[in-house]
Design a protein around this motif. Structure first.
Motif, mmCIF file in Angstrom:
data_model
loop_
_atom_site.group_PDB
_atom_site.id
_atom_site.type_symbol
_atom_site.label_atom_id
_atom_site.label_comp_id
_atom_site.label_asym_id
_atom_site.label_seq_id
_atom_site.Cartn_x
_atom_site.Cartn_y
_atom_site.Cartn_z
ATOM 1 N N ALA A 131 -12.891 -3.499 1.831
ATOM 2 C CA ALA A 131 -11.875 -4.618 2.443
ATOM 3 C C ALA A 131 -13.165 -5.517 3.347
ATOM 4 C CB ALA A 131 -11.115 -3.996 2.716
ATOM 5 N N TYR A 136 -6.809 -3.961 -0.773
ATOM 6 C CA TYR A 136 -7.697 -3.613 0.139
ATOM 7 C C TYR A 136 -8.628 -4.899 -0.083
ATOM 8 C CZ TYR A 136 -6.032 0.632 0.875
ATOM 9 O OH TYR A 136 -4.890 1.619 0.709
ATOM 10 N N ARG A 166 0.818 -1.470 0.248
ATOM 11 C CA ARG A 166 -0.081 0.063 0.466
ATOM 12 C C ARG A 166 0.834 1.292 -0.087
ATOM 13 N NH1 ARG A 166 -4.284 -1.390 4.584
ATOM 14 N NH2 ARG A 166 -5.186 -3.788 3.300
ATOM 15 N N GLU A 223 -12.046 2.394 0.441
ATOM 16 C CA GLU A 223 -10.788 1.635 0.521
ATOM 17 C C GLU A 223 -11.539 0.548 1.789
ATOM 18 O OE1 GLU A 223 -6.885 4.035 -0.574
ATOM 19 O OE2 GLU A 223 -7.790 4.120 1.718
#
Length: 767
Positions: A489, A507, A105, A485
């Motif tokens: 996830a 994610y 990330r 995000e």
């Protein structure tokens, strides 16, 4: 308050020179070297956009029947070379130190894609925070088992615009056989305003022009589109118009070099001498959101000229016969034009009355005019009103539905329009559900599905539990990125069909899969041989495409084969759903498309390789108006801007833009040569007078903070270098997708829900 209507290319700050020319050649050479592409990739470039060649994976600009030796542009070459890179992202990549999902990330978008082509299907392992290889059959079986368990309304089938018509048709069929119309698509984020806005006023969801019209027109009125970066092959048509004495009048907050001057890379003399073609005769830097007022000013001048002509017994300026036969709403609009005050028009547009009169005079004198626009026109709270106002201007002189005239929205991704045509649509009424029932013996759902905005809101609210993404990088592409995000996830299932690693992979949901697919330029070998796929361009032309390069990995599958693999593992058996047969021979899928849409796709397999493609037709181009009234609608504007907010002290209108070194969320590098921005994308462009008034100076580090009144969510983006730039007062600019964190998901066009990313209310603060 306004820029001079006659802009000289030499007056531009930051720009090192014209579009095209050696700058384009150097840009292509840099990407060729950086991607380690094989010499065979150059053969792919030679075949781009030619009959039985490869349809470019970049923009949707049409392919001419009379093609040149090199029928590609800088951005198309970059996209092709980027796909044919010699770098590989294998399972070993994810096993390396520093390559956990959490650690990745921290990588930039450019670094993620530079890891190379994905080579194996992968599954996320939460215990190790890494992706690991999985067999295709196991991946399909696990995905299918989870999909069967999830509530049908909680699963989304998204498409990015890359997949061909064949895979797209089957993808839409999969979703409806599964039980929903949750088929949002990338057009929701860019030209859905066109689909909704144009349909409302002319009865067509797409543009009305073809290459024949471009060759015959006398004038372009150009709004909110940047051909130098987003559709460089269009520059040849603009150049052709100028060489035959035509005029181009441009309205754009940002001076885009492709609309100022151009050196044709395919002209040896021009390349040797640097001879430029000046593109725009007039360049008006309208305020972000000020197009409604600018167009009203143009129409006001046309009405005044017509009134004067009628009084003098001279030839009428307005085509009253056309207006009476083909339109409705004329009288109310004309009254609005006559009553409009120039002080209000100037204030709202940021342009002077004199500048608008200069522009209107060009329109009055031209017999054949085409209106061109891009996302700078559509991505506003009232973007559909922008489109309606441009249509008003065109209708006044009958500039739709005759040769050399029309409305020309310039689409982005190569098949974004075509996917809608063959059924990837969340609105049930747009799809012939009765045909699907007849062909496949099931009851398609009739409830409308989720738009991208609905899907993102559903993710934020934790209501969406499963997401299949046929291409794309949705986490990075949509507004409200930070909240997106987290929602992404939280899902039970995330499946991404991809060619390269991107931020959306980082994610992962409770179950997450990366399914690597073939690129369009690669051989797609199935039971009946190497398969062709088809796509639709901005002019509604359908073209065939045949890959010829060896696949990046023997473990890759085509997008169509991945769709059918998921379908077989998910759906109950149905003898009418012949997934294996369709995978073996894509011509059978084209037969299905023809059976479902017989008017648009008759003789599909026979016509798919016609030079320049075959036209699927457009009623509005024949002056058949499929509106509620049966006529084209002239709209009286309820306001003078396309904004959904008011100006106030300290509030700026942020527009998001692309650099010369990107396509959508794909970042090829950090050289935006047309704007003089090198080595970074963390910038905000601002008028020098605005900088001084804010107590800042060029080069300061600043942050942007949301000034949105629609909710209380905190949104900010810091670490930005302030760059003094020639922009209208009150308008600032930053790069997409980085600035998506500042765009609220509820800040969108009222009719289409297209995110209003070209006029975002923000404040600017010293860091």
């Amino acid at each position: 308050m306004a820029e001079d209507s006659k802009t000289n290319a030499k007056d531009l700050p930051h720009s090192p020179g014209p579009a095209g020319g050696w700058g384009s050649m150097k840009g292509i050479a840099r990407i060729y070297a950086e991607t380690s592409a094989s010499p065979g990739a150059l053969e792919s470039l030679r075949r781009l956009n030619k009959p039985k060649g490869v349809m470019c994976v970049s923009c949707a600009w049409p392919k001419p029947a009379n093609y040149s030796a090199f029928e590609f542009c800088e951005n198309g070459a970059k996209a092709t070379l980027w796909e044919l890179t010699g770098d590989r992202c294998t399972p070993a990549f994810f096993a390396e130190d520093g390559h956990t999902v959490t650690q990745l990330r921290e990588w930039s978008d450019h670094e993620l894609e530079k890891s190379g082509r994905l080579t194996h299907p992968m599954k996320y392992n939460a215990a190790t925070d890494r992706y690991v290889a999985i067999e295709w059959d196991d991946a399909f079986a696990e995905i299918g088992a989870t999909l069967r368990e999830l509530p049908r309304d909680d699963v989304v089938f998204y498409a990015s615009g890359h997949a061909g018509l064949e895979a797209s048709y089957l993808y839409a069929l999969l979703a409806r056989a599964y039980g929903n119309n949750n088929l949002p698509q990338s057009s929701n984020m860019c030209h859905e305003t066109t689909s909704v806005g144009l349909t409302k006023v002319i009865g067509s969801p797409v543009g009305t022009v073809t290459f024949d019209d471009l060759a015959e027109t006398e004038c372009y009125f150009y709004f909110g589109q940047n051909p130098g970066t987003n559709s460089p092959r269009f520059l040849h048509n603009l150049k052709d118009l100028k060489e035959r004495g035509g005029k181009i009048v441009t309205f754009n907050p940002v001076i885009e070099q492709g609309l100022v001057s151009f050196v044709d890379p395919q002209n040896p003399l021009a390349m040797m001498t640097g001879k430029e073609t000046i593109i725009s005769d007039q360049y008006h830097q309208v305020k972000s959101g000020g197009d409604v007022a600018a167009l009203l000013g143009l129409c006001k001048v046309v009405v005044e000229a017509d009134d004067k002509a009628q009084k003098a017994g001279a030839r009428e300026v307005i085509d009253h016969e056309f207006i009476a036969q083909h339109t409705t709403g004329f009288d109310d609009f004309i009254a609005c034009c006559r009553d409009a005050r120039w002080a209000d028009i100037e204030q709202a547009s940021g342009l002077t009355e004199a500048a608008l009169r200069d522009a209107a005079q060009v329109y009055i004198e031209a017999e054949k005019v085409i209106g061109v626009y891009g996302m700078g026109f559509t991505q506003h709270t009232h973007g559909a009103l922008n489109i309606a106002m441009l249509v008003n201007l065109l209708l006044l002189k009958g500039n739709i539905g005759r040769p050399g005239t029309g409305c020309c929205p310039v689409r982005g991704h190569s098949n974004v329009q075509g996917q809608r045509t063959v059924g990837i649509a969340e609105k049930a009424h747009l799809v012939p559900l009765d045909k699907l029932k007849e062909l496949f013996d099931f009851d398609p759902p009739t409830k409308d599905g989720m738009h991208v905005v609905d899907a993102v809101q559903g993710l934020i609210d934790r209501k969406v539990r499963g997401f299949i993404s046929l291409g794309g990088n949705l986490v990075r592409a949509v507004p409200d990125q930070k909240r997106m995000e987290e929602g992404w996830a939280s899902q039970d299932l995330v499946v991404m069909v991809s060619t390269k690693l991107n931020r959306s992979h980082l994610y992962p949901g409770k179950q997450a899969y990366i399914l690597p697919c073939l690129g369009r330029s690669e051989v797609d070998e199935q039971a009946s041989g190497n398969q062709a796929v088809t796509s639709e361009d901005s002019f509604s032309m359908i073209n065939g495409s045949v890959g010829h390069r060896p696949p990046a990995s023997e473990h890759l599958k085509s997008e169509l084969a991945i769709v059918t693999g998921i379908a077989k593992a998910t759906l109950d058996p149905n003898p009418k759903l012949k997934w294996d047969a369709w995978t073996g021979d894509y011509a059978l899928v084209r037969d299905l498309i023809e059976a479902t849409y017989p008017d648009d796709f008759h003789d599909f397999n026979k016509r798919m390789f016609e030079a320049g493609g075959f036209w699927r037709g457009n009623p509005a181009a024949q002056r058949v108006w499929k509106t509620d009234s049966g006529k084209a609608v002239i709209t009286t504007p309820p306001q003078l801007t396309s904004l959904g907010f008011e100006d106030r002290p300290g509030r700026y209108r942020l527009l998001t833009m692309r650099s010369n070194d990107q396509f959508n969320t794909t970042i090829y590098g950090y050289s935006d040569r047309f704007r003089g921005i090198e080595g970074t994308r963390d910038v905000v462009l601002m008028n020098p007078d605005d900088i001084a008034e804010a107590g800042l100076k060029d080069g300061d580090t600043v942050r942007l903070v949301s000034d949105y009144d629609g909710d209380t969510v905190e949104r900010h983006l810091g670490g930005l270098k302030l760059v003094a730039y020639k922009l209208p007062r009150g308008t600032i600019a930053g790069y997409y997708p980085e600035c998506n964190v500042l765009v609220p998901i509820t800040h969108h066009d009222e009719l289409s829900k297209t995110p209003a990313s070209k006029s975002v209310p923000v404040r600017i603060e010293a860091a």
